[in-house]
Design an enzyme around this catalytic site. Structure first.
Site, short mmCIF file in Angstrom:
data_model
loop_
_atom_site.label_atom_id
_atom_site.label_comp_id
_atom_site.label_asym_id
_atom_site.label_seq_id
_atom_site.Cartn_x
_atom_site.Cartn_y
_atom_site.Cartn_z
N CYS A 66 40.84 45.54 36.39
CA CYS A 66 40.13 45.62 35.10
C CYS A 66 41.09 46.17 34.03
O CYS A 66 42.20 45.65 33.89
CB CYS A 66 38.86 46.45 35.25
SG CYS A 66 37.71 46.32 33.88
N ASP B 131 34.74 35.17 35.54
CA ASP B 131 34.84 36.47 34.85
C ASP B 131 34.61 36.27 33.36
O ASP B 131 35.43 35.68 32.66
CB ASP B 131 36.24 37.06 35.09
CG ASP B 131 36.41 38.45 34.49
OD1 ASP B 131 35.53 38.89 33.73
OD2 ASP B 131 37.43 39.09 34.80
N HIS C 231 34.11 39.13 37.77
CA HIS C 231 34.83 40.35 37.43
C HIS C 231 34.51 41.43 38.47
O HIS C 231 33.40 41.51 38.97
CB HIS C 231 34.41 40.82 36.04
CG HIS C 231 35.24 41.94 35.50
ND1 HIS C 231 36.53 41.75 35.05
CD2 HIS C 231 34.98 43.27 35.35
CE1 HIS C 231 37.03 42.91 34.64
NE2 HIS C 231 36.11 43.84 34.82
#
Length: 244
Positions: free
Chosen positions: A125, A183, A214
């Site tokens: 991330c 994502d 994600h």
């Protein structure tokens, strides 16, 4: 390999940075991986990832990425309040402060008798972005960046001419980009933008797009894909064994 872990509070230009160090219990010198977390800092899934990597014969450092914005030891919950606080921290901390954090971690590694001095980076991330950002430092030999946010969108604060996307050509080590096709934080248009920049700059990169959402590495929550996560860990270990 059995591991141990301890805390090190490292001085940086913006204050002490609590860093958890995971390393083999046996004596010897080992290459280091700086493992950058999500916006939530060192949650249980992040700690488990770091321990897994360390058990393959690495010194793994997990810094508190927003140390100057929170009390030492802060871990945010995987809920709306934690997400809001983490995102506010993300938008408040300039990339230059992340750069000085990275240098403090490299300096630490190079003075420890259990480290070889070789350093790589990995992250998920925003941590994927920070692993990429750390690779701008010439001491970083390899980076493994999982679903790195905010590179394509230039949404993190930085001085003029110093955003992460436009500095890609400064990466000297090998870098691996891994993206989830589902994502929403890095859509196809954003991935295409990063890919074209990697091609045009001529950096040493590898590129993967997988069928995942994600945070597919996080072993809590409905988006976790354990089979895919195992594959990624194996690829990361292979990269660091080869380059460090």
């Amino acid at each position: 390999m059995i591991i141990q872990h301890h805390h090190a509070d490292l001085p940086t230009p913006t204050g002490l940075m609590r860093t958890t160090v995971y390393r083999p219990e046996i004596s010897g010198q080992f290459p280091a991986i700086i493992f950058y977390s999500e916006i939530f800092q060192q949650t249980a899934p992040i700690a488990r990832s770091a321990a897994l990597l360390a058990s393959h014969g690495f010194v793994v450092l997990v810094p508190e990425v927003f140390h100057e914005l929170n009390p030492i030891g802060t871990v945010l919950a995987y809920d709306d309040a934690g997400k809001d606080k983490g995102n506010n921290d993300k938008w408040a901390k300039p990339l230059e402060s992340h750069d000085s954090d990275t240098q403090a971690l490299i300096d630490f590694v190079q003075t420890q008798d259990y480290c070889t001095g070789s350093v790589g980076t990995m992250g998920v991330c925003i941590g994927g972005h920070l692993a990429y950002r750390a690779a701008l430092n010439p001491h970083i030999k390899a980076a493994f960046c999982l679903y790195a946010t905010d590179i394509h969108s230039d949404t993190l604060p930085a001085q003029a001419g110093n955003n992460s996307f436009e500095r890609m050509a400064d990466i000297q080590g090998e870098i691996h980009f891994i993206w989830g096709k589902q994502d929403p934080h890095v859509p196809q248009q954003g991935r295409d933008k990063i890919y074209q920049q990697a091609v045009s700059t001529g950096i040493n990169y590898q590129w993967q797009e997988v069928n995942a959402q994600h945070a597919f590495m996080r072993d809590e929550g409905e988006r976790y894909d354990g089979a895919l996560a195992i594959t990624m860990y194996l690829q990361a270990v292979a990269l660091f064994n080869r380059t460090l």
